[in-house]
Design an enzyme around this catalytic site. Structure first.
Site, PDB file in Angstrom:
ATOM      1  N   LYS A   1       0.923  -1.249   0.040  1.00  0.00           N
ATOM      2  CA  LYS A   1       0.062   0.050  -0.025  1.00  0.00           C
ATOM      3  C   LYS A   1       0.919   1.248  -0.129  1.00  0.00           C
ATOM      4  CE  LYS A   1      -4.058   2.008   2.395  1.00  0.00           C
ATOM      5  NZ  LYS A   1      -4.894   1.864   3.775  1.00  0.00           N
TER       6      LYS A   1
ATOM      7  N   SER B   1     -10.093   2.217   2.619  1.00  0.00           N
ATOM      8  CA  SER B   1      -9.202   2.954   1.740  1.00  0.00           C
ATOM      9  C   SER B   1      -8.257   2.098   1.242  1.00  0.00           C
ATOM     10  CB  SER B   1      -8.117   4.033   2.759  1.00  0.00           C
ATOM     11  OG  SER B   1      -7.554   3.375   3.588  1.00  0.00           O
TER      12      SER B   1
ATOM     13  N   SER C   1     -10.618  -0.060   7.193  1.00  0.00           N
ATOM     14  CA  SER C   1      -9.824   0.152   5.859  1.00  0.00           C
ATOM     15  C   SER C   1      -9.132  -1.085   5.167  1.00  0.00           C
ATOM     16  CB  SER C   1      -8.860   1.554   5.674  1.00  0.00           C
ATOM     17  OG  SER C   1      -9.810   2.590   5.582  1.00  0.00           O
TER      18      SER C   1
END
Length: 494
Positions: free
Chosen positions: A79, A159, A183
């Site tokens: 990420k 997210s 998330s």
């Protein structure tokens, strides 16, 4: 020949150990898959092909000598919130344009130490603020899943939407992610993958771009429970550089899979039955209850009375911490700089151009609730509510409950062009209604796929555990996975 990208981490690990497969072959298969999928799905914002090839070659050399780490030769996506030395790290925000850190986050350092291979950096909501991966400076991520008989583009959740989409599309073996209010678990539920938010303090936050420091926690997203357990064992560690890191041994989570859950007490909170919740979510929850009952668990009705206050208090605490954390981005030393006639105007211009709308919204909310005259009425009261939310969970676990079972999300994935949700911040925030209380209490929570909606989209169940009892929720999640099966998206983008 078997498509190497269909192998789970556990299967690839075993093939590498027995020399049926080379790390370089596996890495090339993933790089080819990324090349085919990424122009459509937009899951990666940076692809580190040459670095991946070099890391894979080093893994092959170690494997040839009989040396291997826990993740030797396993290709992962990272990420864009994790600092990676010399590699694009922008939290998918324009304000960090061109930033390449000269240090490595503790978690990624752990992964490389264990022999993992970095394929690239994954798309995400800007500064991890969002539930649909539509706030990224690099554009939205498209879910690999589609409704039956429809070409509508769906969100992968957020997210960590890039992480979940990449795992579901088989363009990485597993991925790192972060969870501040859901998330990891919400995108996992939307994409038919497994995602765990560990206990606050289990994984180091050092080198992870901060959103809300008292809520942020990193964890893995993977294709199944076993892969998730393997990844978390590598990611978790005590770290003196993180003042909130907890010095506890990291168990071999994989060794708990397959163990009986007979006699375990599973709590079912009545407050999670929401007015207007779809029948298929209720039916899925009941199915999960029945599976655990059949496996020998004892089902208990429980009450978490302050649950309904968790979401509104979260949306005071998280923006308040975000407004403080994001004050450091000013264009002076790194990232974007927009000139002005003086330093104040330069700050203002840089932040105005550099931050997206959702980030600005949360900075404004956070600054407001921390301002003179509103601090006691807003932030302080929200922190008191947080204490009550945590106390509810403590009392429940003190009464003998081993884990709590709830839905992971109130709905399946929605469309990217869904104007009703896109234009209504509250509707978007409600996606996290089942996940936020877990962050507020600092507990571990896992989302595991449990079925498909009437439209053919993945639906997940959430298990919540006692502090630092991730092995217990892995154990129970494995039972659900065995009953529900594994769900794979069709590769319509090829």
């Amino acid at each position: 020949m078997t498509d190497l990208t269909t192998l789970t981490i556990a299967q690839a690990r075993d093939a590498l150990i027995t020399k049926k497969l080379k790390a370089t072959e596996l890495t090339e298969a993933y790089l080819k898959a990324i090349e085919l999928a990424n122009p459509t799905l937009n899951a990666y914002v940076t692809i580190t092909a040459e670095q991946a090839r070099k890391m894979a070659a080093e893994s092959d050399r170690r494997l040839a000598k009989g040396e291997r780490g826990l993740l030797e030769g396993i290709p992962l996506g990272i990420k864009d919130l994790f600092a990676t030395h010399g590699v694009h790290t922008q939290a998918c925000s324009n304000i960090l344009d061109g930033f390449k850190p000269n240090y490595e986050s503790t978690i990624t350092a752990n992964l490389w130490q264990d022999g993992a291979v970095m394929l690239g950096k994954l798309n995400m909501d800007e500064f991890a603020m969002g539930s649909s991966n539509e706030t990224s400076y690099y554009g939205p991520v498209i879910s690999p899943w589609r409704k039956k008989d429809s070409n509508e583009k769906l969100v992968p959740g957020g997210s960590s939407g890039g992480s979940a989409a990449a795992v579901a599309a088989q363009i990485c073996a597993g991925a790192t992610a972060t969870d501040t209010g859901g998330s990891i678990r919400q995108p996992a539920a939307f994409t038919g993958t497994v995602g765990i938010k560990p206990t606050y303090g289990r994984c180091s936050r050092w080198g992870v771009v901060a959103f809300a420091s008292s809520l942020d926690q990193a964890g893995p997203i993977a294709r199944d429970v076993r892969d998730c357990a393997i990844l978390l064992r590598s990611m978790a560690s005590f770290d003196e550089k993180d003042s909130t890191s907890v010095n506890l041994p990291v168990p071999d989570y994989e060794s708990y899979l397959g163990k009986s859950i007979k006699g375990m007490k599973i709590g079912i909170p009545k407050e999670y039955y929401l007015a207007g919740m779809s029948q298929e979510i209720i039916d899925l929850w009941q199915k999960g209850i029945n599976w655990l009952k059949e496996a020998g668990a004892e089902i208990r009705d429980i009450s978490l009375p302050h649950t309904k206050y968790a979401l509104p208090s979260y949306y005071i605490i998280a923006p308040a911490e975000a407004s403080s954390n994001l004050a450091r981005y000013d264009g002076v030393r790194f990232g974007l700089r927009v000139p002005g006639k003086d330093i104040i105007e330069m700050y203002e211009n840089t932040r105005s151009v550099g931050f997206g709308d959702e980030v600005k919204r949360r900075i404004l909310i956070g600054t407001y609730v921390l301002s003179s005259g509103y601090y006691d009425a807003g932030y302080l009261r929200a922190q008191k509510v947080r204490t009550l939310v945590k106390r509810d969970f403590d009392q429940c676990f003190d009464s003998g409950v081993d884990a709590i079972l709830t839905p992971a999300t109130p709905t399946p994935a929605f469309g990217i062009a869904d104007e009703k949700i896109k234009n209504d911040a509250v509707a978007m925030y409600l996606n996290d209604i089942f996940t936020v209380p877990v962050n507020m209490a600092g507990l571990p929570g896992i989302s595991v796929p449990a079925g498909l909606s009437s439209n053919g989209l993945p639906l997940g169940l959430q298990l919540i555990g006692k502090p630092f009892a991730e092995e217990v929720i892995f154990q129970i999640a494995h039972i659900i996975e065995q009953e529900a099966g594994i769900f794979c998206a069709k590769k319509w983008w090829i």
